[in-house]
Design a protein around this motif. Structure first.
Motif, PDB file in Angstrom:
ATOM      1  N   THR A 179      -6.904  22.136 -11.138  1.00 13.57           N
ATOM      2  CA  THR A 179      -6.660  23.240 -10.030  1.00 13.57           C
ATOM      3  C   THR A 179      -5.432  23.980 -10.420  1.00 13.57           C
ATOM      4  O   THR A 179      -5.441  25.280 -10.072  1.00 13.57           O
ATOM      5  N   GLU A 180      -4.283  23.577 -10.784  1.00 12.16           N
ATOM      6  CA  GLU A 180      -3.001  24.249 -10.957  1.00 12.16           C
ATOM      7  C   GLU A 180      -2.896  24.502 -12.339  1.00 12.16           C
ATOM      8  O   GLU A 180      -1.699  25.452 -12.609  1.00 12.16           O
ATOM      9  N   LEU A 228      -3.950  26.972 -14.423  1.00 14.60           N
ATOM     10  CA  LEU A 228      -3.880  28.543 -14.650  1.00 14.60           C
ATOM     11  C   LEU A 228      -2.408  29.323 -14.384  1.00 14.60           C
ATOM     12  O   LEU A 228      -1.708  29.730 -14.783  1.00 14.60           O
ATOM     13  N   GLU A 229      -2.004  28.826 -13.066  1.00 13.59           N
ATOM     14  CA  GLU A 229      -1.077  29.239 -12.370  1.00 13.59           C
ATOM     15  C   GLU A 229       0.199  28.688 -13.146  1.00 13.59           C
ATOM     16  O   GLU A 229       1.419  29.233 -13.509  1.00 13.59           O
ATOM     17  N   TRP A 230       0.171  27.451 -13.516  1.00  8.38           N
ATOM     18  CA  TRP A 230       1.344  26.622 -14.260  1.00  8.38           C
ATOM     19  C   TRP A 230       1.728  27.222 -15.583  1.00  8.38           C
ATOM     20  O   TRP A 230       2.759  27.815 -16.196  1.00  8.38           O
ATOM     21  N   ARG A 235       0.823  30.403 -16.388  1.00  7.29           N
ATOM     22  CA  ARG A 235       1.321  31.840 -15.967  1.00  7.29           C
ATOM     23  C   ARG A 235       2.987  31.738 -15.908  1.00  7.29           C
ATOM     24  O   ARG A 235       3.697  32.567 -16.255  1.00  7.29           O
ATOM     25  N   ASP A 236       3.415  30.604 -15.103  1.00  4.90           N
ATOM     26  CA  ASP A 236       4.872  30.588 -14.787  1.00  4.90           C
ATOM     27  C   ASP A 236       5.707  30.049 -15.994  1.00  4.90           C
ATOM     28  O   ASP A 236       6.796  30.326 -16.118  1.00  4.90           O
TER      29      ASP A 236
END
Length: 236
Positions: free
Chosen positions: A41-42, A44-46, A48-49
């Protein structure tokens, strides 16, 4: 997250905690930093960051499965992806789905072998900072950014796709067998099937068609392999 301040950062997406810890140890010994996420769940965001150098992606994940994640990552980034799977028979299906992964490894695997695969994939991305243009023709290859352009439009390629195109593009008209292409693309001499090359060629052709929809640049030679031609075939 392990340190090694300036070392390439590898994201391990794996729900088996002990396996992830073992991989982190081997990656650290190989000169890499690593970070671990146990569910999808995390991811894609990880990414990007933190912009990791490569993602090790297990298929069977809680929260969000690896197949979906691979498609989503590839839709917005050309970051190298190595997929891990517990079932050998899944490999052909994965190739058929054309997920855009750079490599596939079957469980159980040797952590040392997986680190070698990581090195091989990243090595393919360590290209010169100058764009490569083998000969005047329909397209320009930008090896620094893994891109190909027709002068107006640009498409991004994976490391494997770029290595394949660069090999063919350097020798227009030369016929390469699948075995020769595998030797040039997979320099770690692993065993891969003809279907692997065919799958990469199919994806590469589709991307080139975005630039030149009326031209076929990569030609199949029945029973032999592939060749690159800037000019369309003319009737005999």
């Amino acid at each position: 997250m392990t340190d090694n301040t300036n070392a390439p950062l590898i994201l391990i997406v794996e729900d088996e905690q002990r396996l992830a810890a073992l991989l982190a140890d081997y990656l650290h010994a190989g000169g890499y930093r690593s970070a671990h996420l146990a569910e999808g769940t995390e991811v894609l965001e990880w990414i990007r960051d933190h912009r990791p150098a490569l993602v090790l992606l297990d298929l069977m994940l809680p929260g969000r499965d690896g197949l979906t994640l691979c498609r989503e990552i590839r839709a917005e980034s050309q970051i190298p992806i190595i997929i891990t799977t517990a079932r050998v028979e899944e490999i052909d299906r994965l190739l058929g789905l054309e997920l855009g992964a750079d490599d596939y490894v079957c469980k159980p695997y040797s952590p040392r072998e997986l680190v070698a695969r990581v090195k091989a994939v990243l090595r393919r991305q360590q290209v010169s900072a100058e764009p490569v243009r083998a000969l005047p023709g329909a397209i320009d290859l930008d090896s620094a950014r893994l891109r190909v352009s027709d002068g107006e439009r640009t498409v991004e390629l994976t490391a494997v796709e770029f290595a394949l195109l660069e090999t063919l593009h350097r020798a227009p008209g030369r016929i390469y067998s699948r075995e020769q292409l595998m030797e040039r693309i997979y320099r770690d001499r692993r065993v891969v099937s003809d279907r692997t090359i065919d799958s990469h060629v199919k994806k590469l052709r589709r991307k080139l068609a975005e630039l030149l929809p009326d031209r076929e640049l990569i030609h199949a030679v029945y029973g032999v392999g592939y060749r690159y031609e800037d000019q369309p075939d003319t009737p005999a």
